[in-house]
Motif scaffolding. Sequence first.
Motif, mmCIF file in Angstrom:
data_model
loop_
_atom_site.group_PDB
_atom_site.id
_atom_site.type_symbol
_atom_site.label_atom_id
_atom_site.label_comp_id
_atom_site.label_asym_id
_atom_site.label_seq_id
_atom_site.Cartn_x
_atom_site.Cartn_y
_atom_site.Cartn_z
ATOM 1 N N PHE A 127 -79.928 20.237 -31.108
ATOM 2 C CA PHE A 127 -80.079 19.529 -29.840
ATOM 3 C C PHE A 127 -81.439 18.831 -29.751
ATOM 4 C CE2 PHE A 127 -80.958 19.212 -25.250
ATOM 5 C CZ PHE A 127 -79.811 18.555 -24.843
ATOM 6 N N ALA A 128 -82.461 19.454 -30.328
ATOM 7 C CA ALA A 128 -83.807 18.876 -30.255
ATOM 8 C C ALA A 128 -84.024 17.773 -31.270
ATOM 9 C CB ALA A 128 -84.849 19.983 -30.445
ATOM 10 N N PHE A 129 -83.484 17.934 -32.494
ATOM 11 C CA PHE A 129 -83.827 17.007 -33.579
ATOM 12 C C PHE A 129 -82.618 16.424 -34.311
ATOM 13 C CE2 PHE A 129 -87.416 20.004 -33.179
ATOM 14 C CZ PHE A 129 -88.416 19.098 -32.849
ATOM 15 N N GLY A 130 -81.410 16.672 -33.805
ATOM 16 C CA GLY A 130 -80.236 16.085 -34.424
ATOM 17 C C GLY A 130 -79.807 16.806 -35.686
ATOM 18 N N PRO A 131 -78.964 16.166 -36.502
ATOM 19 C CA PRO A 131 -78.442 16.808 -37.716
ATOM 20 C C PRO A 131 -79.540 17.287 -38.664
ATOM 21 C CG PRO A 131 -77.208 14.821 -37.221
ATOM 22 C CD PRO A 131 -78.363 14.840 -36.278
ATOM 23 N N ALA A 132 -80.632 16.536 -38.787
ATOM 24 C CA ALA A 132 -81.718 16.967 -39.679
ATOM 25 C C ALA A 132 -82.302 18.296 -39.215
ATOM 26 C CB ALA A 132 -82.806 15.894 -39.732
ATOM 27 N N GLY A 133 -82.385 18.508 -37.900
ATOM 28 C CA GLY A 133 -82.878 19.781 -37.384
ATOM 29 C C GLY A 133 -81.957 20.936 -37.735
ATOM 30 N N MET A 146 -74.993 12.252 -26.713
ATOM 31 C CA MET A 146 -74.239 12.388 -27.954
ATOM 32 C C MET A 146 -74.436 13.759 -28.587
ATOM 33 S SD MET A 146 -72.241 9.992 -28.852
ATOM 34 C CE MET A 146 -71.831 8.283 -28.537
ATOM 35 N N SER A 147 -75.651 14.323 -28.474
ATOM 36 C CA SER A 147 -75.911 15.639 -29.072
ATOM 37 C C SER A 147 -75.001 16.695 -28.456
ATOM 38 C CB SER A 147 -77.376 16.026 -28.883
ATOM 39 O OG SER A 147 -78.227 15.170 -29.607
ATOM 40 N N LEU A 148 -74.848 16.655 -27.132
ATOM 41 C CA LEU A 148 -74.005 17.648 -26.460
ATOM 42 C C LEU A 148 -72.547 17.501 -26.889
ATOM 43 C CD1 LEU A 148 -73.577 19.891 -24.417
ATOM 44 C CD2 LEU A 148 -73.407 18.137 -22.627
ATOM 45 N N ILE A 149 -72.059 16.271 -26.964
ATOM 46 C CA ILE A 149 -70.678 16.049 -27.387
ATOM 47 C C ILE A 149 -70.489 16.538 -28.824
ATOM 48 C CG2 ILE A 149 -68.883 14.324 -27.772
ATOM 49 C CD1 ILE A 149 -70.173 12.644 -25.586
ATOM 50 N N GLY A 150 -71.467 16.263 -29.684
ATOM 51 C CA GLY A 150 -71.390 16.739 -31.062
ATOM 52 C C GLY A 150 -71.351 18.256 -31.131
ATOM 53 N N ILE A 151 -72.130 18.928 -30.287
ATOM 54 C CA ILE A 151 -72.131 20.393 -30.254
ATOM 55 C C ILE A 151 -70.767 20.919 -29.824
ATOM 56 C CG2 ILE A 151 -73.042 22.385 -28.991
ATOM 57 C CD1 ILE A 151 -75.763 20.981 -29.013
ATOM 58 N N LEU A 152 -70.214 20.344 -28.753
ATOM 59 C CA LEU A 152 -68.909 20.795 -28.262
ATOM 60 C C LEU A 152 -67.819 20.576 -29.311
ATOM 61 C CD1 LEU A 152 -69.093 19.466 -24.594
ATOM 62 C CD2 LEU A 152 -69.392 21.823 -25.376
ATOM 63 N N LEU A 153 -67.875 19.440 -29.985
ATOM 64 C CA LEU A 153 -66.881 19.147 -31.010
ATOM 65 C C LEU A 153 -67.005 20.119 -32.184
ATOM 66 C CD1 LEU A 153 -64.617 17.343 -32.018
ATOM 67 C CD2 LEU A 153 -66.337 15.752 -32.890
ATOM 68 N N ALA A 154 -68.231 20.395 -32.606
ATOM 69 C CA ALA A 154 -68.446 21.321 -33.717
ATOM 70 C C ALA A 154 -67.980 22.730 -33.361
ATOM 71 C CB ALA A 154 -69.912 21.332 -34.119
ATOM 72 N N ALA A 174 -74.679 24.712 -20.591
ATOM 73 C CA ALA A 174 -74.964 24.152 -19.273
ATOM 74 C C ALA A 174 -76.381 23.584 -19.218
ATOM 75 C CB ALA A 174 -74.779 25.218 -18.195
ATOM 76 N N ALA A 175 -77.329 24.293 -19.836
ATOM 77 C CA ALA A 175 -78.706 23.785 -19.884
ATOM 78 C C ALA A 175 -78.784 22.503 -20.704
ATOM 79 C CB ALA A 175 -79.631 24.850 -20.473
ATOM 80 N N PHE A 176 -78.063 22.450 -21.812
ATOM 81 C CA PHE A 176 -78.008 21.218 -22.610
ATOM 82 C C PHE A 176 -77.444 20.070 -21.783
ATOM 83 C CE2 PHE A 176 -77.545 23.555 -26.953
ATOM 84 C CZ PHE A 176 -78.906 23.811 -26.949
ATOM 85 N N ALA A 177 -76.385 20.359 -20.998
ATOM 86 C CA ALA A 177 -75.759 19.312 -20.190
ATOM 87 C C ALA A 177 -76.731 18.784 -19.135
ATOM 88 C CB ALA A 177 -74.494 19.857 -19.529
ATOM 89 N N LEU A 178 -77.466 19.690 -18.507
ATOM 90 C CA LEU A 178 -78.444 19.257 -17.500
ATOM 91 C C LEU A 178 -79.546 18.419 -18.140
ATOM 92 C CD1 LEU A 178 -78.792 22.503 -15.343
ATOM 93 C CD2 LEU A 178 -77.691 20.346 -14.678
ATOM 94 N N THR A 179 -79.998 18.836 -19.308
ATOM 95 C CA THR A 179 -81.044 18.079 -20.016
ATOM 96 C C THR A 179 -80.528 16.703 -20.424
ATOM 97 O OG1 THR A 179 -81.971 20.146 -20.854
ATOM 98 C CG2 THR A 179 -82.649 18.103 -21.944
ATOM 99 N N ALA A 180 -79.302 16.657 -20.959
ATOM 100 C CA ALA A 180 -78.736 15.386 -21.394
ATOM 101 C C ALA A 180 -78.521 14.472 -20.204
ATOM 102 C CB ALA A 180 -77.418 15.624 -22.123
ATOM 103 N N THR A 181 -78.082 15.024 -19.067
ATOM 104 C CA THR A 181 -77.897 14.207 -17.864
ATOM 105 C C THR A 181 -79.214 13.617 -17.402
ATOM 106 O OG1 THR A 181 -76.027 15.585 -17.216
ATOM 107 C CG2 THR A 181 -76.999 14.193 -15.531
ATOM 108 N N GLY A 182 -80.261 14.433 -17.456
ATOM 109 C CA GLY A 182 -81.589 13.943 -17.060
ATOM 110 C C GLY A 182 -82.069 12.822 -17.965
ATOM 111 N N GLN A 183 -81.764 12.953 -19.257
ATOM 112 C CA GLN A 183 -82.163 11.891 -20.180
ATOM 113 C C GLN A 183 -81.407 10.603 -19.894
ATOM 114 O OE1 GLN A 183 -81.393 13.686 -23.994
ATOM 115 N NE2 GLN A 183 -83.368 14.743 -24.084
ATOM 116 N N LEU A 184 -80.112 10.749 -19.546
ATOM 117 C CA LEU A 184 -79.314 9.560 -19.258
ATOM 118 C C LEU A 184 -79.787 8.874 -17.991
ATOM 119 C CD1 LEU A 184 -75.741 10.824 -20.203
ATOM 120 C CD2 LEU A 184 -77.179 9.218 -21.485
ATOM 121 N N LEU A 185 -80.199 9.690 -16.994
ATOM 122 C CA LEU A 185 -80.681 9.111 -15.742
ATOM 123 C C LEU A 185 -82.028 8.439 -15.918
ATOM 124 C CD1 LEU A 185 -79.676 11.944 -13.230
ATOM 125 C CD2 LEU A 185 -78.511 9.765 -13.621
#
Length: 287
Positions: free
Chosen positions: A150-156, A1-9, A276-287
Amino acid sequence: MSLIGILLALLLERVLGQLPGWGRPVVFLAAMRALHALSPARLWRSVLLPPLVVAPPVILTWWAFGRIEGPIVSLLLSATVLLLCLGPRDLAEDVHELLRARADGDEARAAQLARALQHGPNPGETHRSLVGALFVQSHEKLFGVLLWFFAFGPAGAVLYRLVSRLPRFLDETAPGSPALQLADWLHAVSAWLPARITALVFGLAGSLDDALAAWRQLWREPEHGWRTQTWAVLAEVPSAALGAEEQGGAVVPASLEAMLGEVLRMQWRALLIMLAAFALTATGQLL
C-alpha cells in the motif's frame, strides 16, 4: 488503485487457496537454490549477498511498473505480484491442519506443525508460545506485505517478501555468517514500523486496553533490544488482546483449539480494520 489491487489479490488468494499445493514458495526456493549452487562459498556468506539478492528484483519491479501506461493492465499486474508475495501458505490452512492432526490423535504430526509455526524471526522467550508465534506469522505472511504494497506498490511487496524470507534460507545454508546477520538486520528494519501498526490493528480487533497494557509492559523491560522488541510486540500485544472484556474482567478462550480459532477470527477482524484504514487513506488522497 492500490486498494483495488489489494482486494483483487485477496479474493484470488481465497479462490486459488483451494488448489492443492497453492501457496508453497516454489519460485523463491528454486531461485535461491539455483543461486546457492552457482555462487562461490565466500560470496554466499558475504555481506554482499543480501543486497545482491534483494536489490535487482525490487529495482526491476519498480522500473517495469513505471513503464506500464494502461491503468487496467497495471492494476491486474499489481494484484498478481501482490498475490505471489503473500504467504507462503495461508495462516488459516496451517492452523486447520494442526487442529486436524490434534483431532486425529497424530501427536507427532501436530508437534511438527507446531514447531513449523513457531519457527520465525529472532526466536526468543518473549514469543516462543504457539499463539504469540501465530501473530508473528500473520504479520509476515499477510499484514507486513499489505502495508509495504500500500505504501510503495508492487516493488514494496517484493522487497518485504524477499527480506522476510531470506534470513530463514540463510539460516539453513549459511548459519552464523555475515550474510545472515545483515539479512536479519534488513528484515528487522523493514518490519519495525509495519509490525507496530499490525500490533495496533490487532489490539483494535480485540481487547485494546489489555493490548496497550502489554505494550507498556514491554517498554519497561530494558533487556529487549530494538530488534527483539519488534517481534515481542508482534507476539505479546495481540496475544493480550485475545482477552475479551466482560463485567467480571478479561476472559480468554479455555482450550488451545478455542484459542487458535479466536486467533483466526482476530486476524479476519484486523484485516477488515486495516482495509477500512486503507480505504479512508485512499479516499483522502483522491480528494
